[in-house]
Design a protein around this motif. Structure first.
Motif, PDB file in Angstrom:
ATOM      1  N   GLU A 128      -3.984  -7.159  -9.021  1.00  0.00           N
ATOM      2  CA  GLU A 128      -5.210  -7.953  -8.961  1.00  0.00           C
ATOM      3  C   GLU A 128      -6.174  -7.384  -7.912  1.00  0.00           C
ATOM      4  OE1 GLU A 128      -4.427 -12.098  -8.254  1.00  0.00           O
ATOM      5  OE2 GLU A 128      -2.546 -12.043  -9.396  1.00  0.00           O
ATOM      6  N   ASP A 129      -7.442  -7.699  -8.100  1.00  0.00           N
ATOM      7  CA  ASP A 129      -8.461  -7.421  -7.089  1.00  0.00           C
ATOM      8  C   ASP A 129      -8.754  -8.702  -6.318  1.00  0.00           C
ATOM      9  OD1 ASP A 129      -8.808  -4.744  -7.873  1.00  0.00           O
ATOM     10  OD2 ASP A 129     -10.220  -5.333  -9.450  1.00  0.00           O
ATOM     11  N   ASN A 130      -9.272  -8.521  -5.112  1.00  0.00           N
ATOM     12  CA  ASN A 130      -9.752  -9.649  -4.299  1.00  0.00           C
ATOM     13  C   ASN A 130      -8.699 -10.755  -4.186  1.00  0.00           C
ATOM     14  OD1 ASN A 130     -12.374  -8.822  -6.297  1.00  0.00           O
ATOM     15  ND2 ASN A 130     -12.612  -8.572  -4.094  1.00  0.00           N
ATOM     16  N   VAL A 131      -7.517 -10.357  -3.734  1.00  0.00           N
ATOM     17  CA  VAL A 131      -6.387 -11.284  -3.645  1.00  0.00           C
ATOM     18  C   VAL A 131      -6.517 -12.159  -2.406  1.00  0.00           C
ATOM     19  CG1 VAL A 131      -3.881 -11.469  -3.369  1.00  0.00           C
ATOM     20  CG2 VAL A 131      -4.855  -9.714  -4.882  1.00  0.00           C
ATOM     21  N   LYS A 185       0.832  -1.210   0.000  1.00  0.00           N
ATOM     22  CA  LYS A 185       0.000   0.000   0.000  1.00  0.00           C
ATOM     23  C   LYS A 185       0.866   1.260   0.000  1.00  0.00           C
ATOM     24  CE  LYS A 185      -3.868   2.408   0.737  1.00  0.00           C
ATOM     25  NZ  LYS A 185      -5.040   2.423  -0.168  1.00  0.00           N
ATOM     26  N   ARG A 245      -3.844   1.795  -7.574  1.00  0.00           N
ATOM     27  CA  ARG A 245      -2.837   0.990  -8.220  1.00  0.00           C
ATOM     28  C   ARG A 245      -1.583   1.845  -8.426  1.00  0.00           C
ATOM     29  NH1 ARG A 245      -5.350  -3.140  -7.215  1.00  0.00           N
ATOM     30  NH2 ARG A 245      -6.439  -4.431  -8.732  1.00  0.00           N
ATOM     31  N   ASP A 280      -9.290 -12.198   0.131  1.00  0.00           N
ATOM     32  CA  ASP A 280     -10.168 -11.237  -0.519  1.00  0.00           C
ATOM     33  C   ASP A 280      -9.738  -9.789  -0.249  1.00  0.00           C
ATOM     34  OD1 ASP A 280     -12.295 -10.510  -2.132  1.00  0.00           O
ATOM     35  OD2 ASP A 280     -13.719 -10.429  -0.463  1.00  0.00           O
ATOM     36  N   THR A 291      -8.114  -6.171  -1.594  1.00  0.00           N
ATOM     37  CA  THR A 291      -7.858  -5.273  -2.727  1.00  0.00           C
ATOM     38  C   THR A 291      -7.268  -3.980  -2.191  1.00  0.00           C
ATOM     39  OG1 THR A 291      -9.738  -6.156  -3.971  1.00  0.00           O
ATOM     40  CG2 THR A 291      -8.895  -3.997  -4.645  1.00  0.00           C
ATOM     41  N   LEU A 293      -0.940  -7.903  -5.249  1.00  0.00           N
ATOM     42  CA  LEU A 293      -1.742  -6.794  -4.720  1.00  0.00           C
ATOM     43  C   LEU A 293      -1.694  -5.574  -5.634  1.00  0.00           C
ATOM     44  CD1 LEU A 293      -0.803  -7.128  -0.950  1.00  0.00           C
ATOM     45  CD2 LEU A 293      -3.078  -7.506  -1.933  1.00  0.00           C
ATOM     46  N   THR A 323      -6.023  -0.002  -3.330  1.00  0.00           N
ATOM     47  CA  THR A 323      -5.966   1.082  -4.314  1.00  0.00           C
ATOM     48  C   THR A 323      -5.359   2.290  -3.611  1.00  0.00           C
ATOM     49  OG1 THR A 323      -8.212   1.794  -3.738  1.00  0.00           O
ATOM     50  CG2 THR A 323      -7.974   0.298  -5.622  1.00  0.00           C
TER      51      THR A 323
END
Length: 312
Positions: free
Chosen positions: A139-142, A85, A159, A153, A155, A136, A157
């Motif tokens: 992808e979404d919902n990792v 992040k 990105r 699950d 995600t 991460l 942002t």
């Protein structure tokens, strides 16, 4: 191949102590067309050592053009979700100017005990962290289940600005570091290595990458190189030796750039011939001479050797 030359302040920041001194020095680097600023990572230290992500976030807003990176970020001391992040945010807000190099940290460092991480696990933790962060960033919902890290699950942002995330360079010259670069890295940043060792290391990384069905970009091989300008290499060594980490099996002249302007340029050219194109130069010697030393680096090395921006 694009030759780029940046500057690292080293772990102790030389004689920089006050915030205004540090910032004035960094401002000067961009004015001299230094390609990038690199900072070290040391959590536990009696010497002044800035937390790299915090510091580079400030620099990203202060300087509009310069790129920046870590040399190196001690990856196993950090939680990869939080770090993904942070790095994504920094890369996004700087519009892709961030280049992290990661490593396992020094054997002597107290950082591991301070955060409750075993040194014996640091390599495997780093491998998992790199895989998880890349997912991460793209992808979404990792969901991920590993030995050290598990998420479901998740995600994050924003990105990163750079598609797929900032390229992760691996630090170190051990065989394990070469294997890790080939298997997982997008570049290699090595310090304390001769030009011949760099050439051998690049060959080994290419072989490890081929075994893993990967290719490390040809212009993603870098060298951290201490430098000092003087009337001779011997005179330069006398001024710089207190800030050099010795290797008993290798002459210090083999992994430094010391002496007259032509000697410093020649050393960098030797690394270029070995396959390196990215350089992180570390000023040595008395801090009072750093400004003069970096001015010389800009005029005598960066100007003649660095690929012009129009060829980027």
């Amino acid at each position: 191949m694009k030759v780029r030359i940046g500057i690292t302040l080293g772990q102790s920041l030389g004689g920089l102590r006050k915030p205004e001194e540090i910032l004035d020095f960094v401002d000067r680097l961009e004015a001299l067309n230094v390609d990038s600023l690199w900072v070290s990572d040391r959590l536990v230290s009696s010497a002044l050592s800035l937390e790299p992500i915090t510091f580079l976030s400030y620099i990203a807003g202060r300087l509009p053009r310069m790129k920046f990176g870590t040399s190196t970020l001690v990856l196993p001391t950090r939680n990869p979700v939080m770090l993904a992040k942070e790095l994504a945010t920094l890369d996004f807000i700087s519009q892709g100017r961030f280049f992290p190099a990661v490593g396992l940290g020094s054997d002597e460092a107290q950082d591991f005990a301070a955060v409750g991480v075993s040194k014996k696990e640091r390599g495997r933790r780093s491998d998992e962290a790199i895989v998880l962060m890349r997912r991460l960033w793209s992808e979404d919902n990792v969901s991920f289940s590993g030995k050290f890290f598990s998420i479901e699950d998740v995600t994050i942002t924003p990105r990163p600005w750079q598609k797929g995330g900032p390229p992760i360079w691996i630090g170190g010259r051990s065989e394990a570091a070469l294997r890790r670069t080939g298997r997982l890295g997008e570049g290699w940043l090595v310090s304390g290595a001769s030009a011949a060792e760099v050439g051998d290391g690049i060959k080994a990384i290419r072989a490890h990458a081929a075994e893993a069905g990967r290719v490390v970009p040809e212009d993603h091989y870098g060298v951290l190189l201490p430098f000092y300008f003087a009337r001779s290499a011997d005179e330069a060594y006398e001024a710089a030796k207190q800030s050099l980490r010795p290797r008993p099996e290798l002459s210090p002249f083999d992994f430094t750039a010391l002496g007259r302007s032509e000697q410093v340029r020649h050393r960098i050219e030797q690394y270029i011939q070995a396959g390196a194109t990215k350089f992180v130069m570390r000023p040595c010697g008395p801090f009072e001479q750093w400004h003069e030393q970096i001015d010389m680096l800009a005029s005598e090395v960066i100007q003649p050797l660095q690929t012009p921006d129009r060829e980027s």
